[in-house]
Design a protein around this motif. Structure first.
Motif, PDB file in Angstrom:
ATOM      1  N   GLU A 193       0.784  -1.223   0.000  1.00 54.32           N
ATOM      2  CA  GLU A 193       0.000   0.000   0.000  1.00 54.32           C
ATOM      3  C   GLU A 193       0.824   1.285   0.000  1.00 54.32           C
ATOM      4  OE1 GLU A 193      -2.493   0.472   3.406  1.00 54.32           O
ATOM      5  OE2 GLU A 193      -1.102  -0.566   4.715  1.00 54.32           O
ATOM      6  N   ASN A 194       2.096   1.201   0.253  1.00 50.38           N
ATOM      7  CA  ASN A 194       2.927   2.405   0.227  1.00 50.38           C
ATOM      8  C   ASN A 194       3.670   2.576  -1.097  1.00 50.38           C
ATOM      9  OD1 ASN A 194       2.288   3.208   2.886  1.00 50.38           O
ATOM     10  ND2 ASN A 194       3.723   1.696   3.700  1.00 50.38           N
ATOM     11  N   SER A 195       3.185   1.888  -2.111  1.00 45.03           N
ATOM     12  CA  SER A 195       3.855   1.980  -3.401  1.00 45.03           C
ATOM     13  C   SER A 195       2.846   2.210  -4.518  1.00 45.03           C
ATOM     14  CB  SER A 195       4.635   0.687  -3.673  1.00 45.03           C
ATOM     15  OG  SER A 195       3.731  -0.399  -3.872  1.00 45.03           O
ATOM     16  N   LYS A 196       3.350   2.584  -5.690  1.00 46.31           N
ATOM     17  CA  LYS A 196       2.499   2.753  -6.856  1.00 46.31           C
ATOM     18  C   LYS A 196       1.847   1.424  -7.240  1.00 46.31           C
ATOM     19  CE  LYS A 196       5.091   6.627  -8.805  1.00 46.31           C
ATOM     20  NZ  LYS A 196       5.894   7.105  -9.964  1.00 46.31           N
ATOM     21  N   LYS A 197       2.497   0.320  -6.898  1.00 54.08           N
ATOM     22  CA  LYS A 197       1.978  -1.007  -7.203  1.00 54.08           C
ATOM     23  C   LYS A 197       0.614  -1.209  -6.549  1.00 54.08           C
ATOM     24  CE  LYS A 197       4.942  -4.331  -6.830  1.00 54.08           C
ATOM     25  NZ  LYS A 197       5.804  -5.402  -6.246  1.00 54.08           N
ATOM     26  N   TRP A 198       0.471  -0.714  -5.328  1.00 53.67           N
ATOM     27  CA  TRP A 198      -0.799  -0.872  -4.604  1.00 53.67           C
ATOM     28  C   TRP A 198      -1.929  -0.161  -5.331  1.00 53.67           C
ATOM     29  CZ3 TRP A 198      -3.849   2.807  -1.908  1.00 53.67           C
ATOM     30  CH2 TRP A 198      -4.852   2.251  -1.123  1.00 53.67           C
ATOM     31  N   LEU A 199      -1.664   1.062  -5.812  1.00 54.73           N
ATOM     32  CA  LEU A 199      -2.685   1.813  -6.540  1.00 54.73           C
ATOM     33  C   LEU A 199      -3.092   1.092  -7.816  1.00 54.73           C
ATOM     34  CD1 LEU A 199      -1.273   5.436  -6.153  1.00 54.73           C
ATOM     35  CD2 LEU A 199      -3.242   4.449  -4.964  1.00 54.73           C
ATOM     36  N   LEU A 200      -2.127   0.507  -8.492  1.00 55.32           N
ATOM     37  CA  LEU A 200      -2.402  -0.218  -9.735  1.00 55.32           C
ATOM     38  C   LEU A 200      -3.257  -1.441  -9.463  1.00 55.32           C
ATOM     39  CD1 LEU A 200      -1.904  -0.769 -12.754  1.00 55.32           C
ATOM     40  CD2 LEU A 200       0.193  -1.978 -12.084  1.00 55.32           C
ATOM     41  N   ILE A 201      -2.905  -2.204  -8.429  1.00 61.45           N
ATOM     42  CA  ILE A 201      -3.659  -3.414  -8.093  1.00 61.45           C
ATOM     43  C   ILE A 201      -5.092  -3.067  -7.722  1.00 61.45           C
ATOM     44  CG2 ILE A 201      -3.864  -5.315  -6.442  1.00 61.45           C
ATOM     45  CD1 ILE A 201      -0.807  -5.368  -6.301  1.00 61.45           C
ATOM     46  N   ASN A 202      -5.259  -2.062  -6.880  1.00 62.50           N
ATOM     47  CA  ASN A 202      -6.603  -1.669  -6.458  1.00 62.50           C
ATOM     48  C   ASN A 202      -7.457  -1.216  -7.632  1.00 62.50           C
ATOM     49  OD1 ASN A 202      -7.206  -1.238  -3.239  1.00 62.50           O
ATOM     50  ND2 ASN A 202      -5.032  -1.382  -3.695  1.00 62.50           N
ATOM     51  N   ASP A 206     -10.929  -3.236  -9.084  1.00 63.48           N
ATOM     52  CA  ASP A 206     -12.228  -2.558  -9.247  1.00 63.48           C
ATOM     53  C   ASP A 206     -12.687  -2.498 -10.699  1.00 63.48           C
ATOM     54  OD1 ASP A 206     -12.976  -1.951  -6.610  1.00 63.48           O
ATOM     55  OD2 ASP A 206     -11.664  -0.211  -6.548  1.00 63.48           O
ATOM     56  N   ASN A 207     -11.779  -2.109 -11.583  1.00 60.62           N
ATOM     57  CA  ASN A 207     -12.176  -1.809 -12.954  1.00 60.62           C
ATOM     58  C   ASN A 207     -12.144  -2.997 -13.909  1.00 60.62           C
ATOM     59  OD1 ASN A 207     -12.411   0.849 -12.118  1.00 60.62           O
ATOM     60  ND2 ASN A 207     -10.358   1.410 -12.789  1.00 60.62           N
ATOM     61  N   ASP A 208     -11.373  -4.012 -13.588  1.00 66.80           N
ATOM     62  CA  ASP A 208     -11.212  -5.136 -14.508  1.00 66.80           C
ATOM     63  C   ASP A 208     -11.646  -6.475 -13.899  1.00 66.80           C
ATOM     64  OD1 ASP A 208     -10.112  -3.361 -16.376  1.00 66.80           O
ATOM     65  OD2 ASP A 208      -8.089  -3.658 -15.588  1.00 66.80           O
ATOM     66  N   LEU A 209     -10.970  -6.873 -12.841  1.00 69.36           N
ATOM     67  CA  LEU A 209     -11.151  -8.241 -12.330  1.00 69.36           C
ATOM     68  C   LEU A 209     -12.553  -8.512 -11.805  1.00 69.36           C
ATOM     69  CD1 LEU A 209      -9.790 -10.946 -11.862  1.00 69.36           C
ATOM     70  CD2 LEU A 209      -9.000 -10.102  -9.645  1.00 69.36           C
ATOM     71  N   THR A 210     -13.125  -7.584 -11.077  1.00 65.30           N
ATOM     72  CA  THR A 210     -14.437  -7.823 -10.453  1.00 65.30           C
ATOM     73  C   THR A 210     -15.548  -7.002 -11.097  1.00 65.30           C
ATOM     74  OG1 THR A 210     -14.097  -6.114  -8.759  1.00 65.30           O
ATOM     75  CG2 THR A 210     -13.326  -8.343  -8.245  1.00 65.30           C
ATOM     76  N   ASP A 236       0.419 -11.774 -11.098  1.00 73.67           N
ATOM     77  CA  ASP A 236       0.921 -11.611 -12.451  1.00 73.67           C
ATOM     78  C   ASP A 236      -0.103 -10.936 -13.363  1.00 73.67           C
ATOM     79  OD1 ASP A 236       3.241 -12.982 -11.662  1.00 73.67           O
ATOM     80  OD2 ASP A 236       2.303 -14.918 -12.096  1.00 73.67           O
ATOM     81  N   TYR A 237      -1.365 -11.009 -12.980  1.00 72.82           N
ATOM     82  CA  TYR A 237      -2.430 -10.338 -13.739  1.00 72.82           C
ATOM     83  C   TYR A 237      -2.338  -8.820 -13.565  1.00 72.82           C
ATOM     84  CZ  TYR A 237      -7.231  -8.773 -14.776  1.00 72.82           C
ATOM     85  OH  TYR A 237      -8.325  -8.100 -15.256  1.00 72.82           O
ATOM     86  N   PHE A 238      -1.905  -8.418 -12.381  1.00 72.80           N
ATOM     87  CA  PHE A 238      -1.865  -6.991 -12.061  1.00 72.80           C
ATOM     88  C   PHE A 238      -0.547  -6.338 -12.464  1.00 72.80           C
ATOM     89  CE2 PHE A 238      -4.700  -8.973  -8.926  1.00 72.80           C
ATOM     90  CZ  PHE A 238      -5.869  -8.262  -9.198  1.00 72.80           C
ATOM     91  N   ILE A 239       0.529  -7.096 -12.353  1.00 72.26           N
ATOM     92  CA  ILE A 239       1.859  -6.530 -12.614  1.00 72.26           C
ATOM     93  C   ILE A 239       2.539  -7.364 -13.684  1.00 72.26           C
ATOM     94  CG2 ILE A 239       4.070  -5.901 -11.596  1.00 72.26           C
ATOM     95  CD1 ILE A 239       2.590  -5.802  -8.891  1.00 72.26           C
TER      96      ILE A 239
END
Length: 240
Positions: A193-202, A206-210, A236-239
């Motif tokens: 959550e303290n990285s750009k990776k967290w924003l991308l996953i979230n 929301d927008n793709d997986l679910t 691997d789906y997110f990054i």
């Protein structure tokens, strides 16, 4: 005062030998390595009913907590009233199997295993629906994670029986299943959550997986498989 089940049997579990596990808005939980004892607060409106208990006790699914028995706290006089059918049985506590939490992150679990467990959960939620049960308040804090089952639902206190049509119940419970799975993924993403990776996953959760509509015949496992089926692990789906 003592705890009695519906057969008028006094609770044999020695409560002073149990350790405190946790507490919430409705109850507190004590446990040992095999069993939990959940006691509702006296003013709690969120509690199992005997009718719900009878249904849930007969559900044999590894993703759902095994409930043993329900108890009412009664004085000797109140017990006599219950025996004479002058007092209803109010569920003040119940016993269930204890499930230890394991430190896993579902984003790094093998996709095939995750989808298999999601399919088993989907079967469980269909069983709830076919028995007229609405699942409610199913969230990460009301589950336990482990390597075998991934998710075990351990808090059915907010479940209730509904007279909704089977179709409406299926849709409602499928939405609840999607919610808990989404909640689990978001919770697993917090370690970043303290990285750009967290924003991308979230954003992608929301927008793709679910992001798909739930209808009576929607197969949630298939929807996830369409998106995750080509990656070894969900991360691997997110990054890429």
């Amino acid at each position: 005062m003592a705890y009695y089940n519906r057969d008028k049997e006094k609770l044999s579990l020695k409560l002073d030998e149990l350790e405190f596990l946790n507490s919430g808005e409705c109850a507190k939980v004590r446990y040992n390595s095999e069993i939990i004892f959940k006691e509702y607060y006296h003013d709690s409106e969120c509690r199992l009913t005997p009718e719900i208990f009878d249904i849930l006790k007969n559900i044999d699914n590894s993703h759902f907590m095994k409930i043993y028995d329900i108890y009412s706290e009664m004085s000797t006089f109140e017990l006599a009233q219950y025996i004479l059918k002058q007092r209803p049985f109010i569920v003040d506590a119940y016993t269930a199997k204890f499930y230890p939490e394991e430190p896993i992150n579902v984003l790094y679990e093998h996709t095939d295993n995750l989808l298999e467990n999601l399919n088993e959960l989907e079967i469980l939620f269909k069983i709830f629906s076919y028995n007229g049960i609405v699942t409610d308040d199913v969230k990460r804090t009301n589950t336990v994670l482990n390597k075998n089952e991934i998710i075990i639902i351990i808090d059915p206190d907010a479940f209730y029986i509904s007279k909704e049509s089977p179709k409406d119940l299926l849709v409602r419970n499928k939405k609840e299943l999607l919610y808990i799975f989404k909640s689990l993924l978001l919770h697993s993403a917090k370690e970043n959550e303290n990285s750009k990776k967290w924003l991308l996953i979230n954003r992608k959760i929301d927008n793709d997986l679910t992001n798909f509509e739930i209808e009576e015949n929607t197969n949630i496992t298939n929807e996830f498989s369409k998106r995750l089926g080509y990656v070894k692990r969900p991360i691997d789906y997110f990054i890429k």
